[in-house]
Design an enzyme around this catalytic site. Sequence first.
Site, PDB file in Angstrom:
ATOM      1  N   SER A 178     -38.682  71.074  16.676  1.00  0.00           N
ATOM      2  CA  SER A 178     -38.082  70.118  17.605  1.00  0.00           C
ATOM      3  C   SER A 178     -37.615  70.837  18.878  1.00  0.00           C
ATOM      4  O   SER A 178     -37.089  70.213  19.789  1.00  0.00           O
ATOM      5  CB  SER A 178     -36.893  69.388  16.954  1.00  0.00           C
ATOM      6  OG  SER A 178     -35.946  70.313  16.463  1.00  0.00           O
TER       7      SER A 178
ATOM      8  N   THR B 133     -31.937  26.490  38.450  1.00  0.00           N
ATOM      9  CA  THR B 133     -32.019  26.457  36.986  1.00  0.00           C
ATOM     10  C   THR B 133     -33.473  26.127  36.702  1.00  0.00           C
ATOM     11  O   THR B 133     -34.093  25.390  37.483  1.00  0.00           O
ATOM     12  CB  THR B 133     -31.111  25.376  36.357  1.00  0.00           C
ATOM     13  OG1 THR B 133     -31.522  24.100  36.820  1.00  0.00           O
ATOM     14  CG2 THR B 133     -29.641  25.592  36.710  1.00  0.00           C
TER      15      THR B 133
ATOM     16  N   LYS C 257     -51.118  44.650  52.466  1.00  0.00           N
ATOM     17  CA  LYS C 257     -50.150  44.552  51.364  1.00  0.00           C
ATOM     18  C   LYS C 257     -48.935  45.469  51.519  1.00  0.00           C
ATOM     19  O   LYS C 257     -49.037  46.590  51.983  1.00  0.00           O
ATOM     20  CB  LYS C 257     -50.822  44.905  50.024  1.00  0.00           C
ATOM     21  CG  LYS C 257     -51.854  43.925  49.532  1.00  0.00           C
ATOM     22  CD  LYS C 257     -51.297  42.550  49.160  1.00  0.00           C
ATOM     23  CE  LYS C 257     -50.371  42.582  47.961  1.00  0.00           C
ATOM     24  NZ  LYS C 257     -51.098  42.827  46.719  1.00  0.00           N
TER      25      LYS C 257
ATOM     26  N   ASN D 190     -46.076  46.204  48.660  1.00  0.00           N
ATOM     27  CA  ASN D 190     -45.766  45.819  47.281  1.00  0.00           C
ATOM     28  C   ASN D 190     -44.379  46.283  46.832  1.00  0.00           C
ATOM     29  O   ASN D 190     -43.965  47.389  47.157  1.00  0.00           O
ATOM     30  CB  ASN D 190     -46.817  46.405  46.330  1.00  0.00           C
ATOM     31  CG  ASN D 190     -48.203  45.848  46.603  1.00  0.00           C
ATOM     32  OD1 ASN D 190     -48.344  44.689  46.987  1.00  0.00           O
ATOM     33  ND2 ASN D 190     -49.213  46.675  46.416  1.00  0.00           N
TER      34      ASN D 190
ATOM     35  N   GLU E 285     -40.800  46.299  40.292  1.00  0.00           N
ATOM     36  CA  GLU E 285     -41.831  46.063  39.266  1.00  0.00           C
ATOM     37  C   GLU E 285     -41.766  47.136  38.181  1.00  0.00           C
ATOM     38  O   GLU E 285     -41.845  46.854  36.989  1.00  0.00           O
ATOM     39  CB  GLU E 285     -43.227  46.082  39.894  1.00  0.00           C
ATOM     40  CG  GLU E 285     -43.529  44.873  40.747  1.00  0.00           C
ATOM     41  CD  GLU E 285     -44.885  45.018  41.431  1.00  0.00           C
ATOM     42  OE1 GLU E 285     -45.838  44.418  40.940  1.00  0.00           O
ATOM     43  OE2 GLU E 285     -44.979  45.747  42.440  1.00  0.00           O
TER      44      GLU E 285
HETATM   45  N1  ARG Z   1     -33.684  69.788  14.092  1.00  0.00           N
HETATM   46  C1  ARG Z   1     -32.912  69.082  13.139  1.00  0.00           C
HETATM   47  C2  ARG Z   1     -32.643  67.648  13.608  1.00  0.00           C
HETATM   48  O1  ARG Z   1     -32.813  67.412  14.734  1.00  0.00           O
HETATM   49  C3  ARG Z   1     -31.598  69.766  12.934  1.00  0.00           C
HETATM   50  C4  ARG Z   1     -31.009  69.560  11.598  1.00  0.00           C
HETATM   51  C5  ARG Z   1     -31.941  70.100  10.568  1.00  0.00           C
HETATM   52  N2  ARG Z   1     -31.341  70.226   9.297  1.00  0.00           N
HETATM   53  C6  ARG Z   1     -32.058  70.617   8.232  1.00  0.00           C
HETATM   54  N3  ARG Z   1     -31.443  70.781   7.152  1.00  0.00           N
HETATM   55  N4  ARG Z   1     -33.346  70.814   8.305  1.00  0.00           N
HETATM   56  O2  ARG Z   1     -32.282  66.786  12.852  1.00  0.00           O
END
Ligand code: ARG
Length: 470
Positions: A32, A164, A292, A294, A299
């Site tokens: 992540s 309305t 045009k 726009n 939008e």
């Molecule tokens: N990257 C994880 C999340 O966003 C952090 C927590 C992960 N915890 C674990 N026990 N794998 O949720």
Amino acid sequence: MAIRENNTKSEKLWGGRFEEATAASVEAFTESISYDRRLYSYDIAGSKAHATMLAANGLLSKDELTAIVDGLTAIESRIDEGNFPFKSELEDIHMNIEKALIDTIGPAGAKLHSGRSRNDQIALDLRLYLRDQCDRFQALLEEVRAAFVILARKYMGRVMPGYTHLQRAQPVLISHHMMAYYEMFGRDRERIADCRKRINILPLGAAAMAGTGLPIDREMVADLLDFDGVTANSMDTSGDRDFAIEFVSCCTMIQLHLSRLSEELVLWSSQEFSFVQIADKFCTGSSIMPQKKNPDIPELIRGKSGRVVGSLISLITLMKGLPLTYNRDLQEDKEPVFDAVDTVSASLAIMAEMLGNLNFNTGRMEEATKTGFMTATDLADYLVLHNVPFREAHGIVGRAVATCIEKGCELTDLSLAEIREFSPVIDEDIFEVLSVEGSVNSRISTGGTATLRVEEAVQTAEKQAPGKRK
Ligand code: ARG
């Protein structure tokens, strides 16, 4: 499955019980860090507070604390400068920073994670991040509201049709229409303020989900990080994302308000309405049709509401079937939250700017109030004031309108004698009542469109943020 040979188990902070290195495909799928790196300053602030508390409770020496705090400050500077090698094999922001700390300061760094888990750590980071966003959104909403007050002041006394069913209904002040949005965005501010209260509770100390046996002091951490209190149940805390859903639902409401406003600006800037001119610098042209101009900004704001609603639906769906407590599914909360934050804040900022670059075609708006029997309700109210029951009055006015349609004229084109044919109680003063100005200014009920009331509303708004709304 391809196994990354050079990834020894010792590189992972959790590698102790593993015999095999993680597959590269698994690292790519589970990471992540590509998006949660945006939480780095909150992660570091949380770690500093946690370390300070550990030291105060004998779990770190003074020197260890100093090394940790200095180490984290150095890491933060490197990230600020774009000089930090984020590694996807270290999964997330927590482990990227912790590993860098251990690599820089040695054994003291390895003590930082005592009494905490990534489960409460991510909840902390997200709460700190969203708390800041609440404050940022308040300022952005304030700018949009201030722009409406300026418009309301500028066009005070000028009339337009109120609709309305998108049919001409009753004349109103342009300023009244502007102040309607002022109210809507005011409720958005209240919602964010309320949501902030539930965000601003410390989750750290829930640890993995059951709390910790180490002698920690949650209240101290809450104080250090400016939280209003600590969460009451570790299991709830570890798996809770109500606060994020609530925030994104506030975002959805804001974007919905922006979208309705955008729809009006698109309509009003059409040749059919020609009520408003959006400054050239806020419009774009067509690559094929040279004539045009726009209204792309409204939008796009209208279009982007789909993304924000999508984020809300993602979060709700994500949470729906989760057993207590933390589940890795929760990692999927970040991207919808970030996307909602980015979309809504960008939309608010550009809307505030664009509102400062609008010019209403007041002549055309006033002209539009002259047709469509917009003061028919005033005639009915006039009859009511002369003791005609409202339902009867409604019928009388309906017949008068039908006659006018047949004749191809407006109510005000009828002579007194002609109009009296519909009811003998009608007198000379009816023409003032049927005038657009008379109609608008008669609506003095609280919240009504009479100049008196709108002036009060604008003055109250002007006073509320002194210095900001000139
Ligand atoms: N990257 C994880 C999340 O966003 C952090 C927590 C992960 N915890 C674990 N026990 N794998 O949720």
